[in-house]
Design a protein around this motif. Structure first.
Motif, PDB file in Angstrom:
ATOM      1  N   VAL A 190     155.369 158.302  -0.313  1.00  0.00           N
ATOM      2  CA  VAL A 190     154.608 156.081  -1.113  1.00  0.00           C
ATOM      3  C   VAL A 190     154.318 155.652   0.003  1.00  0.00           C
ATOM      4  O   VAL A 190     153.439 155.138   0.304  1.00  0.00           O
ATOM      5  CB  VAL A 190     155.257 155.883  -2.527  1.00  0.00           C
ATOM      6  CG1 VAL A 190     154.487 154.753  -3.001  1.00  0.00           C
ATOM      7  CG2 VAL A 190     155.429 157.231  -3.315  1.00  0.00           C
ATOM      8  N   ALA A 191     155.590 155.112   0.564  1.00  0.00           N
ATOM      9  CA  ALA A 191     155.137 154.603   1.899  1.00  0.00           C
ATOM     10  C   ALA A 191     154.256 154.555   3.381  1.00  0.00           C
ATOM     11  O   ALA A 191     153.310 153.774   3.381  1.00  0.00           O
ATOM     12  CB  ALA A 191     156.479 153.793   2.491  1.00  0.00           C
ATOM     13  N   LEU A 192     154.298 156.222   3.062  1.00  0.00           N
ATOM     14  CA  LEU A 192     152.871 156.402   3.977  1.00  0.00           C
ATOM     15  C   LEU A 192     151.218 156.311   3.596  1.00  0.00           C
ATOM     16  O   LEU A 192     151.049 156.151   4.413  1.00  0.00           O
ATOM     17  CB  LEU A 192     153.268 157.754   4.407  1.00  0.00           C
ATOM     18  CG  LEU A 192     154.596 158.419   5.756  1.00  0.00           C
ATOM     19  CD1 LEU A 192     154.890 159.938   5.702  1.00  0.00           C
ATOM     20  CD2 LEU A 192     154.300 157.886   6.690  1.00  0.00           C
ATOM     21  N   GLY A 193     152.099 156.551   1.908  1.00  0.00           N
ATOM     22  CA  GLY A 193     150.587 156.956   1.281  1.00  0.00           C
ATOM     23  C   GLY A 193     149.728 155.151   1.638  1.00  0.00           C
ATOM     24  O   GLY A 193     148.497 155.415   1.762  1.00  0.00           O
ATOM     25  N   TYR A 194     150.575 153.825   1.076  1.00  0.00           N
ATOM     26  CA  TYR A 194     150.005 152.591   1.781  1.00  0.00           C
ATOM     27  C   TYR A 194     149.659 152.732   2.985  1.00  0.00           C
ATOM     28  O   TYR A 194     148.402 151.668   3.815  1.00  0.00           O
ATOM     29  CB  TYR A 194     151.310 151.442   1.202  1.00  0.00           C
ATOM     30  CG  TYR A 194     150.935 151.789  -0.388  1.00  0.00           C
ATOM     31  CD1 TYR A 194     150.314 150.491  -0.985  1.00  0.00           C
ATOM     32  CD2 TYR A 194     152.153 152.100  -1.027  1.00  0.00           C
ATOM     33  CE1 TYR A 194     150.372 150.890  -2.067  1.00  0.00           C
ATOM     34  CE2 TYR A 194     152.160 151.853  -2.715  1.00  0.00           C
ATOM     35  CZ  TYR A 194     151.180 151.377  -3.505  1.00  0.00           C
ATOM     36  OH  TYR A 194     150.816 151.230  -3.921  1.00  0.00           O
ATOM     37  N   PHE A 195     150.969 153.159   4.150  1.00  0.00           N
ATOM     38  CA  PHE A 195     150.083 152.762   5.715  1.00  0.00           C
ATOM     39  C   PHE A 195     149.099 153.213   5.452  1.00  0.00           C
ATOM     40  O   PHE A 195     147.857 152.141   6.579  1.00  0.00           O
ATOM     41  CB  PHE A 195     151.297 153.336   6.544  1.00  0.00           C
ATOM     42  CG  PHE A 195     150.712 153.276   7.620  1.00  0.00           C
ATOM     43  CD1 PHE A 195     151.221 151.839   8.199  1.00  0.00           C
ATOM     44  CD2 PHE A 195     150.055 153.704   8.196  1.00  0.00           C
ATOM     45  CE1 PHE A 195     151.957 152.011   9.764  1.00  0.00           C
ATOM     46  CE2 PHE A 195     150.263 153.566  10.068  1.00  0.00           C
ATOM     47  CZ  PHE A 195     150.448 152.995  10.700  1.00  0.00           C
ATOM     48  N   ALA A 196     148.589 154.526   5.109  1.00  0.00           N
ATOM     49  CA  ALA A 196     147.031 155.147   5.687  1.00  0.00           C
ATOM     50  C   ALA A 196     146.281 154.429   5.182  1.00  0.00           C
ATOM     51  O   ALA A 196     144.843 154.292   5.327  1.00  0.00           O
ATOM     52  CB  ALA A 196     147.116 156.173   5.089  1.00  0.00           C
ATOM     53  N   LEU A 197     146.398 153.624   3.791  1.00  0.00           N
ATOM     54  CA  LEU A 197     144.857 152.826   2.457  1.00  0.00           C
ATOM     55  C   LEU A 197     145.277 151.309   3.911  1.00  0.00           C
ATOM     56  O   LEU A 197     143.966 150.792   4.066  1.00  0.00           O
ATOM     57  CB  LEU A 197     145.627 152.182   1.569  1.00  0.00           C
ATOM     58  CG  LEU A 197     145.493 153.954   0.708  1.00  0.00           C
ATOM     59  CD1 LEU A 197     146.062 153.618  -0.478  1.00  0.00           C
ATOM     60  CD2 LEU A 197     144.476 154.789   0.547  1.00  0.00           C
ATOM     61  N   CYS A 198     146.094 151.097   4.542  1.00  0.00           N
ATOM     62  CA  CYS A 198     146.537 149.583   4.929  1.00  0.00           C
ATOM     63  C   CYS A 198     146.141 149.869   6.165  1.00  0.00           C
ATOM     64  O   CYS A 198     145.215 148.263   6.656  1.00  0.00           O
ATOM     65  CB  CYS A 198     147.487 149.190   4.364  1.00  0.00           C
ATOM     66  SG  CYS A 198     147.461 148.635   2.533  1.00  0.00           S
ATOM     67  N   TYR A 199     146.463 150.642   7.001  1.00  0.00           N
ATOM     68  CA  TYR A 199     146.309 150.224   8.493  1.00  0.00           C
ATOM     69  C   TYR A 199     145.234 150.471   9.262  1.00  0.00           C
ATOM     70  O   TYR A 199     144.376 149.294   9.624  1.00  0.00           O
ATOM     71  CB  TYR A 199     146.957 151.296   9.406  1.00  0.00           C
ATOM     72  CG  TYR A 199     147.164 151.505  10.658  1.00  0.00           C
ATOM     73  CD1 TYR A 199     147.733 150.323  11.728  1.00  0.00           C
ATOM     74  CD2 TYR A 199     146.562 151.879  11.327  1.00  0.00           C
ATOM     75  CE1 TYR A 199     148.079 150.288  12.645  1.00  0.00           C
ATOM     76  CE2 TYR A 199     146.455 152.038  13.026  1.00  0.00           C
ATOM     77  CZ  TYR A 199     147.063 151.176  13.186  1.00  0.00           C
ATOM     78  OH  TYR A 199     146.872 150.529  15.245  1.00  0.00           O
ATOM     79  N   PRO A 200     144.100 150.930   8.682  1.00  0.00           N
ATOM     80  CA  PRO A 200     142.825 150.793   8.784  1.00  0.00           C
ATOM     81  C   PRO A 200     142.219 149.499   8.904  1.00  0.00           C
ATOM     82  O   PRO A 200     141.444 148.801   9.530  1.00  0.00           O
ATOM     83  CB  PRO A 200     141.733 151.829   8.480  1.00  0.00           C
ATOM     84  CG  PRO A 200     142.448 152.657   8.152  1.00  0.00           C
ATOM     85  CD  PRO A 200     144.214 152.106   7.941  1.00  0.00           C
ATOM     86  N   LEU A 201     142.493 149.010   7.315  1.00  0.00           N
ATOM     87  CA  LEU A 201     141.834 147.732   7.137  1.00  0.00           C
ATOM     88  C   LEU A 201     142.763 146.660   8.192  1.00  0.00           C
ATOM     89  O   LEU A 201     141.969 146.180   9.111  1.00  0.00           O
ATOM     90  CB  LEU A 201     142.470 147.622   5.746  1.00  0.00           C
ATOM     91  CG  LEU A 201     141.607 148.418   4.516  1.00  0.00           C
ATOM     92  CD1 LEU A 201     142.379 147.770   3.550  1.00  0.00           C
ATOM     93  CD2 LEU A 201     139.716 147.797   4.996  1.00  0.00           C
ATOM     94  N   SER A 202     144.565 146.906   8.868  1.00  0.00           N
ATOM     95  CA  SER A 202     144.462 145.931   9.431  1.00  0.00           C
ATOM     96  C   SER A 202     144.281 145.770  11.053  1.00  0.00           C
ATOM     97  O   SER A 202     143.804 144.862  11.610  1.00  0.00           O
ATOM     98  CB  SER A 202     146.175 146.185   9.618  1.00  0.00           C
ATOM     99  OG  SER A 202     146.632 145.613   7.667  1.00  0.00           O
ATOM    100  N   ALA A 203     143.895 147.085  11.402  1.00  0.00           N
ATOM    101  CA  ALA A 203     143.125 147.622  12.659  1.00  0.00           C
ATOM    102  C   ALA A 203     142.108 146.760  12.965  1.00  0.00           C
ATOM    103  O   ALA A 203     141.788 146.220  13.291  1.00  0.00           O
ATOM    104  CB  ALA A 203     143.212 148.640  13.305  1.00  0.00           C
TER     105      ALA A 203
END
Length: 218
Positions: A190-203
């Motif tokens: 689940v944590a990896l899923g949120y990271f996959a959704l959020c990281y591109p936006l943060s970057a």
């Protein structure tokens, strides 16, 4: 845990992630529209819309999102309305998002140098023409990075909607953890899923900030 069971977990989590993404997009788009209305109300010359918009923003920024969701979801039954978890989650997150985006954008408009306002006024432009041709284009440039950055908070905020029964990524993970007795594995995914959704936006937000700062330096 065998490969088939793991593949089933991943498949269900991907479905939950899709609901998370759909809710995030719905709240961000509808919240953005409402945020624009709040922006224009906050900078209006008439004090009434300014005060109403300020009250709205203070209420939704000053109370927990969880409480807002409870009021929307359970409050409907008090007046005979059956509100589905999806509607309650979308409405609650939209109202929450609109308050923050409206205030972010107001700050961006007011950060435009005073000289720009005075220069546009000297051209005999109306207030609407000033906003359209001079102020808003500059404010938009300033607003891009914080707006994209806030979208990360919207995605993560969807996790709270699991408390009213909306089955998004967090709720899916909780159900899978209870069914498989593998909480570490499931919530790690689940944590990896949120990271996959959020990281591109943060970057993307960081890239935009560098571009804006770089263009200002020139």
């Amino acid at each position: 845990m065998n490969e088939i069971a793991l593949s089933a977990i991943i498949r269900n989590l991907l479905e939950g992630a899709a609901w998370t993404l759909g809710l995030s997009l719905t709240a961000f788009v509808l919240g953005g529209i409402a945020g624009l209305i709040l922006l224009f109300a906050r900078i209006a010359k008439n004090p009434l819309p300014r005060r109403l918009a300020q009250l709205y923003i203070e209420v939704f920024q000053g109370t927990p999102l969880l409480m807002q969701l409870f009021i929307i979801f359970f409050g409907g039954s008090l007046i005979g309305l059956e509100i589905s978890p999806w509607i309650a989650a979308a409405l609650g997150l939209t109202l929450f998002t609109s308050a923050y985006l409206g205030e972010i954008w107001r700050g961006c408009v007011e950060s435009v140098p005073k000289g720009q306002w005075e220069a546009s006024a000297s051209l005999a432009l109306t207030h609407v023409e000033q906003m359209r041709h001079v102020i808003l284009p500059q404010a938009l440039r300033i607003a891009i990075a914080p707006t994209v950055g806030f979208s990360v908070q919207v995605v993560k905020g969807t996790a709270v909607t699991s408390i009213i029964g909306f089955v998004e990524l967090t709720k899916t993970g909780s159900m899978l953890a209870n069914a498989t007795f593998q909480p570490f594995l499931v919530f790690g995914l689940v944590a990896l899923g949120y990271f996959a959704l959020c990281y591109p936006l943060s970057a993307y937000s960081r890239v935009l900030e560098r571009k804006i700062h770089g263009s200002r330096a020139h």
